[in-house]
Design an enzyme around this catalytic site. Structure first.
Site, mmCIF file in Angstrom:
data_model
loop_
_atom_site.group_PDB
_atom_site.id
_atom_site.type_symbol
_atom_site.label_atom_id
_atom_site.label_comp_id
_atom_site.label_asym_id
_atom_site.label_seq_id
_atom_site.Cartn_x
_atom_site.Cartn_y
_atom_site.Cartn_z
ATOM 1 N N ARG A 209 0.734 -1.059 0.068
ATOM 2 C CA ARG A 209 -0.007 0.020 0.051
ATOM 3 C C ARG A 209 0.912 1.138 -0.042
ATOM 4 O O ARG A 209 1.420 1.305 0.718
ATOM 5 C CB ARG A 209 -0.823 0.006 1.091
ATOM 6 C CG ARG A 209 -1.268 1.287 1.787
ATOM 7 C CD ARG A 209 -2.412 1.069 2.784
ATOM 8 N NE ARG A 209 -2.073 0.417 3.978
ATOM 9 C CZ ARG A 209 -1.538 0.922 5.124
ATOM 10 N NH1 ARG A 209 -1.215 2.066 4.978
ATOM 11 N NH2 ARG A 209 -1.452 0.135 6.092
ATOM 12 N N HIS B 200 -2.945 4.109 5.807
ATOM 13 C CA HIS B 200 -4.268 3.285 5.898
ATOM 14 C C HIS B 200 -5.384 3.925 5.591
ATOM 15 O O HIS B 200 -6.255 3.307 4.791
ATOM 16 C CB HIS B 200 -4.173 2.867 7.248
ATOM 17 C CG HIS B 200 -5.595 2.223 7.570
ATOM 18 N ND1 HIS B 200 -6.014 1.132 7.120
ATOM 19 C CD2 HIS B 200 -6.432 2.729 8.422
ATOM 20 C CE1 HIS B 200 -7.307 0.775 7.473
ATOM 21 N NE2 HIS B 200 -7.655 1.517 8.313
ATOM 22 N N TYR C 195 5.477 3.975 11.084
ATOM 23 C CA TYR C 195 5.294 2.464 11.179
ATOM 24 C C TYR C 195 6.046 1.745 9.756
ATOM 25 O O TYR C 195 6.187 0.700 9.963
ATOM 26 C CB TYR C 195 4.123 1.979 11.502
ATOM 27 C CG TYR C 195 2.765 2.204 10.570
ATOM 28 C CD1 TYR C 195 1.888 3.320 11.019
ATOM 29 C CD2 TYR C 195 2.756 1.273 9.382
ATOM 30 C CE1 TYR C 195 1.047 3.522 10.017
ATOM 31 C CE2 TYR C 195 1.551 1.828 8.478
ATOM 32 C CZ TYR C 195 0.831 2.784 8.724
ATOM 33 O OH TYR C 195 -0.511 3.030 8.003
#
Lengths: 328, 331
Positions: B240, B244, B256
């Site tokens: 991705r 998110h 992260y």
């Protein structure tokens, strides 16, 4: 008319609907070979075959998810969750999936699904995880109809309607009622959802009750009748849709009302009914609205504890007496 | 593999990937400008999966998607205009403004919808699978989900049931390496495809940045499902590119995802890779490429314009959509 048990009334409803409509099928834990823990679907496999009477693994989420998907694609599943307490492990499929699919789609699909659960109610010493009355949880979720029959007649007529209904229905069966008997017509009948039943006509006080409590209230009403006091007993039969009109009409007539449910009183279905009465019929009330339910405690195991826990006839009687003390 | 696929289909895959990226890029832009409300989970970087998988399906097959589902919708041919209209919250949207990004669906095409609850679609996909089986049709169901969903109970219950009942379902895990912030390598150290073994069904791992590879495994799984041999679990490895959700601070500062890691994956851009391949094979030319991109640009512009000028739904009409059989009382 014929006499039949609540259990067999449920069985007849499922059987007749499966005979009538081949898109109806049933799935759940122990519904097939075993024929359901209360024997509701005994012999169904032989009659309808394994494709339409589906034993499942112990996977409540998979059962309900599968039922939701099947309902969205042309079938009419009856998904059985053994005890209502077990809906805790598959709550997402009820509250976020089944109930909301139609709305989220912009009204473009139907979800004709019936979720049946066997195990509402205490009185079996089945303890805190096999005895609850959780109707209030479901009636709080928009998009799902909540049915809770108290008699064989209602059980059969309401279940047949639920199976034919194009919306998701949670059909709550009370385990203490399975072997109670009642009269039903020989011929086919259905009962619309959202119509309360006046189980007894009276002018002095309205008592609204559901499931096992209906029977206790009717007994108490008999004793009051001997004293010349006539109690009107109303069974909403479905909590959503709720027959507000029948409730309000009765309250306007009697001016006094008691609501008796077996669920925990705090935040229960009785609270909603009481609120509606206070909101819409306040000026007709001659006494504060009475409410009886279980204490806000998990259902206890030990027989004396459980007996204390479940609303008793004595408590119903005393509460009615107190309400009646208010002058007209 | 490429040589076995008709040229037209390869170009369609390429176009689909470009359309998905353009759509998603526009969504990011509109959201950043405050023009569309809601929560957005974009699939930029993952376009090869829907492009390959959706083209391996037949008309009438069911599709179950998830919160990062725009790509699947474009992959199976939903119109950008009605998708944008939904994101703008308009009556002309696929869900008439009742659903938004996480609930896009097109029931006329058996697209059973995206889903806002991670993993829920896995259980629902078995239902359309069972439905097809009981109605004795040849329809299969493809169910997309992420690596995060493979850690949910519904994954295990769902795959087990599909395996036991030999349901015609393809479970396609888009492993984009992160369940929000939680790395897939921690959440599922054995690898998602490996779990297929536990259910006694085939598990296949595939390069999720290669549409042809995805097409190949999905075609194989679809054949198996259509023959009544049961479900398949596919794990497509991808990445991705965005956060998110649009608004995830990791998009702009390292929280992260190591920046080095992002850069490595950017080099594996599925669109650029496929473009090079098609150019090399002479299937695509610079002229055709330009024309495709120009057409998509026009499509996006027109769609947004149409969506934006569409009417909002009437709040007084909401009462009709909760139940099929009754209206809800609006007070």
């Amino acid at each position: 008319m014929k006499e039949i048990t609540y259990r067999d009334a449920i069985r007849e409803a499922i059987q007749e609907e499966m005979e009538r409509d081949e898109t109806v099928f049933i799935m759940g834990e122990d519904v097939g070979v075993y024929g359901n823990i209360f024997g509701i679907t005994k012999g169904f496999i032989e009659k309808f075959g394994k494709e339409r009477v589906r034993d499942t693994p112990l996977s409540e989420t998979a059962i309900l998810g599968c039922a939701v998907g099947a309902a969205m694609t042309g079938l009419r599943p009856i998904a059985e969750i053994m005890y209502v307490d077990f809906t805790g492990v598959c709550f997402d499929q009820i509250i976020n999936q089944a109930a909301k699919m139609r709305f989220m789609s912009g009204g473009k699909i139907k979800v004709p699904l019936v979720i049946r659960t066997n195990g509402m109610g205490a009185g079996f010493q089945a303890a805190a995880q096999h005895s609850q009355c959780l109707e209030a949880l479901f009636m709080h979720i928009p998009g799902i109809k909540v049915v809770l029959p108290s008699t064989p007649y209602d059980a059969k007529g309401l279940l047949k309607t639920s199976i034919r209904d194009d919306d998701p229905v949670i059909y709550l069966e009370h385990k203490l009622l399975y072997f109670t008997k009642g009269l039903i017509p020989e011929e086919e009948y259905t009962i619309p959802l959202g119509i309360a039943d006046i189980k007894r006509i009276g002018d002095d006080i309205t008592v609204i009750a559901t499931q096992a409590m209906i029977h206790k209230v009717l007994k108490v009403a008999e004793t009051f009748a001997k004293k010349g006091i006539e109690i009107e007993v109303i069974d909403p039969r479905t909590l959503y849709p709720l027959d507000v009109r029948t409730i309000l009409d009765s309250v306007k007539k009697t001016g006094k009302v008691l609501i008796v449910t077996e669920e925990c009183k705090f935040g229960g279905s009785g609270a909603e009914i009481a609120a509606i009465i206070a909101e819409k019929a306040f000026n007709h009330l001659k006494a504060p609205i009475g409410r009886i339910g279980a204490p806000n405690i998990p259902v206890p195991f030990s027989p004396p504890l459980e007996e204390f826990y479940i609303p008793s006839e004595r408590k119903i009687e005393e509460t009615i007496q107190n309400i009646l003390k208010h002058s007209n | 593999m490429v040589s076995l696929i008709p040229k037209k289909l390869l170009l369609k895959m390429y176009t689909t990937m470009l359309r998905i990226r353009s759509f998603e890029t526009k969504v990011a832009e509109l959201f950043a400008e405050g023009k569309i409300p809601g929560l957005y989970h974009l699939s930029i970087g993952q376009e090869a999966i829907p492009a390959g998988a959706c083209l391996a399906l037949e008309k009438g097959d069911y599709l179950v998607s998830h919160h990062r589902g725009h790509g699947h919708m474009i992959g199976v041919g939903l119109q950008m205009s009605k998708m944008f209209a939904e994101l703008f919250g308009r009556e002309t949207g696929y869900n008439r403004g009742r659903g938004g990004s996480m609930h896009l669906a097109d029931f006329d095409r058996n697209i059973l919808g995206a889903n806002g609850i991670v993993g829920a679609g896995i259980a629902i996909a078995n239902g359309s699978g069972l439905s097809a089986k009981l109605r004795k049709t040849k329809q299969i169901t493809i169910c997309f989900f992420g690596d995060g969903a493979s850690q949910e109970g519904s994954f295990h219950e769902g795959l087990n049931l599909a395996a036991i009942w030999k349901l015609p379902v393809i479970f396609l895990c888009e492993n984009n390496q992160y369940a929000f912030s939680y790395p897939s390598r921690l959440g599922c150290p054995v690898g998602v495809a490996t779990r297929a073994m536990a259910y006694g069904i085939p598990g296949m791992k595939v390069d999720g940045n290669d549409p042809v590879a995805v097409y190949g495994v999905v075609k194989k799984a679809a054949n198996r499902a259509r023959k009544g041999e049961g479900p398949t679990l596919i794990e497509a490895i991808t990445y991705r590119w965005r956060g998110h959700w649009e608004g995830d601070p990791d998009q702009h500062e390292e929280i992260y995802r190591p920046r080095q890691e992002i850069n490595e994956w950017l080099k594996k851009d599925p669109i650029l890779r496929f473009r090079e391949k098609l150019l090399r094979l002479g299937i695509l030319t610079e002229t055709i490429d330009k024309r495709i991109k120009k057409n998509i640009e026009t499509e996006v512009e027109k769609s947004v314009k149409w969506a934006e000028s569409s009417p909002y739904p009437d709040p007084k009409e909401m009462d009709k959509d909760v139940f099929a059989t009754m209206r809800v009382i609006l007070e």
